[in-house]
Design a protein around this motif. Structure first.
Motif, PDB file in Angstrom:
ATOM      1  N   GLN A 131      -1.949  -4.905  -4.442  1.00  0.00           N
ATOM      2  CA  GLN A 131      -3.260  -4.833  -3.488  1.00  0.00           C
ATOM      3  C   GLN A 131      -4.465  -4.636  -3.105  1.00  0.00           C
ATOM      4  N   THR A 132      -4.372  -3.332  -3.870  1.00  0.00           N
ATOM      5  CA  THR A 132      -5.490  -2.719  -4.172  1.00  0.00           C
ATOM      6  C   THR A 132      -6.819  -3.189  -5.478  1.00  0.00           C
ATOM      7  N   GLY A 142      -7.634  12.185  -0.032  1.00  0.00           N
ATOM      8  CA  GLY A 142      -8.934  11.346  -0.604  1.00  0.00           C
ATOM      9  C   GLY A 142      -9.267   9.562   0.115  1.00  0.00           C
ATOM     10  N   GLU A 143      -9.890   9.243  -0.200  1.00  0.00           N
ATOM     11  CA  GLU A 143     -10.070   7.628   0.419  1.00  0.00           C
ATOM     12  C   GLU A 143      -9.071   7.093   0.823  1.00  0.00           C
ATOM     13  N   ILE A 144      -9.034   5.869   1.654  1.00  0.00           N
ATOM     14  CA  ILE A 144      -8.011   5.367   1.947  1.00  0.00           C
ATOM     15  C   ILE A 144      -8.270   4.147   1.100  1.00  0.00           C
ATOM     16  N   ARG A 149      -6.284  -8.069  -1.660  1.00  0.00           N
ATOM     17  CA  ARG A 149      -5.150  -9.552  -1.987  1.00  0.00           C
ATOM     18  C   ARG A 149      -4.285  -9.444  -0.785  1.00  0.00           C
ATOM     19  N   TRP A 150      -3.056 -10.583  -0.763  1.00  0.00           N
ATOM     20  CA  TRP A 150      -2.511 -10.348  -0.118  1.00  0.00           C
ATOM     21  C   TRP A 150      -1.593  -9.361  -1.127  1.00  0.00           C
ATOM     22  N   LEU A 176       0.386  -1.453  -0.257  1.00  0.00           N
ATOM     23  CA  LEU A 176      -0.184   0.100  -0.371  1.00  0.00           C
ATOM     24  C   LEU A 176       0.701   0.942  -0.251  1.00  0.00           C
ATOM     25  N   GLU A 177       2.174   1.354   1.131  1.00  0.00           N
ATOM     26  CA  GLU A 177       3.077   2.446   0.823  1.00  0.00           C
ATOM     27  C   GLU A 177       3.228   3.592  -0.740  1.00  0.00           C
TER      28      GLU A 177
END
Length: 602
Positions: free
Chosen positions: A591-592, A569-571, A576-577, A554-555
């Motif tokens: 992952q997103t 905005g949104e997180i 998925r792993w 995610l970073e």
């Protein structure tokens, strides 16, 4: 349940939108000094840790000078160190002070504070998908307690009687009696005070890391979808929270013995210098060792686990392959966390410990090799037949694995009480733990810095300097510490400042010169890294893509220069792993990205 979770997120969003409005005209002090942004706090820990690493490393250069050239005097040393090097030679008591401070600084202030403080703060919110830590205020306090402890420890170097000089483990009676040596006076009180502040910092940080991982994961981020870095930092925090209080209690009893006339650690002691017997009866110096090592052994895993987690992540990203055996990796870290609390007496095989009890600790000590070996095989299987990208971060991660294997193997020698009776307190122990938790943890730290620097500062570090840094440090580390195993097998004891008059060990004179020379070269190369780091913050090549390494976590979905709150905005939501590399003919899947209907199972 999920509805409630969404509610929490939205209130969090609103809170941070209001926050956003105030963040435009922050003063320099509130933005960079008393900051509550986890990314700034991470940089504060990192830079403080780097300053400490230079001081601690410089100390080792000074005492290596003494060990390599015991019969020579260096007049320029007296110019720099004054009374510490009268006549151009380091005095015996100051040699002990240097060794003690070197150990304390590197173990606690660099490899615990600097390593966990930096990467737990920087990576946990960014990789679990949180705006910040559970308690940003507590996070800020954690750094300032660390800073306070640092100032107290530093100040002990400048007092009349000198810093504490009874070894970094601070065994009584040397540490419990002010009359035992000059370094046992005020220097020891400052040492305990500093360590108490350090423990408070670790506890504030650790509780924060645990609550953030447990409570602030973004939608879809189940525990089994967490990157291994987060699992590692989570277990590290658990170890710290459970073991540091025991150390603090040991230190408090030590203060009572020093200033309150108690006898927790003192019994039947005669001081030759003042020609008097002490009234203390019934205490046990061994009790202190139990309290110290009950932290001391989890401590080595507090140092190692973050490096293991970062190595797992970096090896996977640069192999363009999923990490091999994700659940086995998590399970082995869990096993290490449990076993770390059950092996402390292996530091005490020669204290007169009951031999049967010793055999129990031998078994548990050798058992901890099993999860460690699982991790090693999984790292090797991850890079097996991989299309490896040799970035500086990847090289240091591979160096970490190499050092962890070679340093870990000698632990099997020392874990056997029968062999340890011969090897205890020799250079074999020095060689073992410097390779396995000193140098290897530094390599994990360097890997993390090179890999996440683009996220921290929006620029790249210079690759050429990084490659020089890697090769000189890796080869140098082995040249320094490998020969020490042979000195230790010959029985050469630790903590002596001169072996030249000792007919058993003066055969090692040239070897000691060699080790000292390499140590100085390796230290010089670390300054090259420091230069690269600070130069690149302002002048490095700019990062132009959001995800420079092609990673799934995610970073790398946050902006190149994330503000306070990390995402605009949104997180992002997770589907998925963290290790979908080279899947269904795609290089990587973030992952997103939702799982598509015809996707293969991992």
């Amino acid at each position: 349940m999920s509805h409630g979770h969404a509610e929490v997120l939205t209130t969090h969003e609103v809170h941070h939108d209001e926050h956003g409005a105030h963040h435009h005209h922050q003063s320099f002090v509130s933005k960079y000094i008393f900051s509550q942004d986890h990314k700034i706090i991470a940089k504060q820990f990192l830079i403080t840790g780097m300053i400490w690493a230079i001081i601690g490393g410089l100390m080792s250069v000074l005492f290596r000078l003494q060990l390599g050239y015991p019969d020579q005097s260096f007049p320029w040393l007296e110019d720099i160190l004054g009374n510490w090097a009268r006549g151009g030679k380091i005095t015996p008591e100051n040699y002990y002070a240097l060794v003690t401070m070197h150990g304390t600084i590197l173990v606690f202030f660099v490899l615990t504070g600097g390593l966990s403080g930096t990467f737990a703060n920087f990576l946990i919110p960014l990789q679990v998908g949180a705006r910040d830590m559970a308690s940003p205020m507590m996070n800020m306090l954690s750094y300032w307690f660390f800073f306070g402890g640092s100032i107290v420890m530093l100040s002990s170097l400048f007092i009349q009687t000198g810093p504490f000089s009874g070894g970094w483990t601070a065994y009584p009676p040397l540490s419990a009696l002010g009359d035992a040596s000059p370094g046992s006076k005020t220097g020891m009180d400052l040492w305990i005070t500093s360590m108490a502040l350090f423990v408070v910092s670790s506890l504030l940080g650790g509780l924060n890391y645990i609550s953030t991982v447990l409570n602030l994961r973004t939608k879809g981020m189940s525990m089994t979808r967490l990157p291994l870095t987060i699992w590692a930092l989570f277990f590290t925090a658990v170890l710290g929270v459970l073991s540091f209080p025991v150390l603090l209690s040991g230190f408090i009893l030590l203060l009572f013995d020093r200033h309150g006339g108690t006898s927790f650690y003192l019994s039947d002691i005669y001081i030759a210098a003042t020609n008097q017997a002490l009234p203390n009866e019934g205490g046990s110096a061994i009790l202190y060792q139990h309290l110290f090592w009950f932290l001391g052994h989890p401590e080595v895993y507090i140092i190692l686990l973050p490096a293991m987690g970062m190595a797992s992540e970096i090896l996977s990203v640069n192999s363009r392959k999923p990490i091999f055996g994700y659940m086995a990796m998590v399970g082995s870290m869990f096993a290490i966390t449990i076993l770390a609390f059950l092996v402390w007496a292996h530091h005490m095989f020669v204290t007169g410990l009951n031999p049967f009890l010793g055999s129990v600790f031998v078994l548990l000590t050798l058992l901890i090799a099993v999860p460690s070996a699982i991790k090693v095989f999984n790292w090797l299987t991850t890079i097996w037949k991989a299309n490896i990208k040799f970035t500086p971060g990847m090289l240091f991660a591979l160096g970490f694995v190499s050092l962890f294997i070679s340093g870990g193997l000698t632990g099997i020698f020392l874990g056997n009480s029968t062999l340890d009776i011969h090897l205890h307190d020799t250079y074999f122990v020095i060689a073992h733990f410097h390779i396995v938790m000193g140098v290897s943890a530094f390599f994990g730290m360097f890997a993390g810095i090179y890999h996440w620097f683009p996220k921290m500062y929006g620029r790249y570090m210079n690759n050429t300097l990084a490659y020089i840094h890697f090769w000189v440090t890796l080869i140098g580390a082995y040249l320094i510490f490998w020969p020490m195993h042979y000195e230790g097998l010959a029985g050469m004891p630790r903590r002596y400042l001169d072996y030249s008059n000792w007919s058993s060990f003066n055969q090692f004179g040239d070897l000691n010169k060699f080790i000292s020379t390499v140590a100085m070269i390796v230290f010089a190369i670390q300054l090259l890294f420091v230069f690269n780091f600070f130069y690149s913050i302002w002048k490095g090549r700019k990062v132009t893509t959001q995800n420079p390494w092609g990673a799934t976590t995610l970073e790398w979905t946050a902006p190149i220069h994330p503000g306070h709150g990390n995402w605009e905005g949104e997180i992002p939501e997770v589907h998925r792993w963290a290790y979908d590399y080279n899947k269904d003919d795609r290089d990587f899947i973030p992952q997103t990205e939702p799982i598509s209907a015809n996707e293969s199972k991992h």
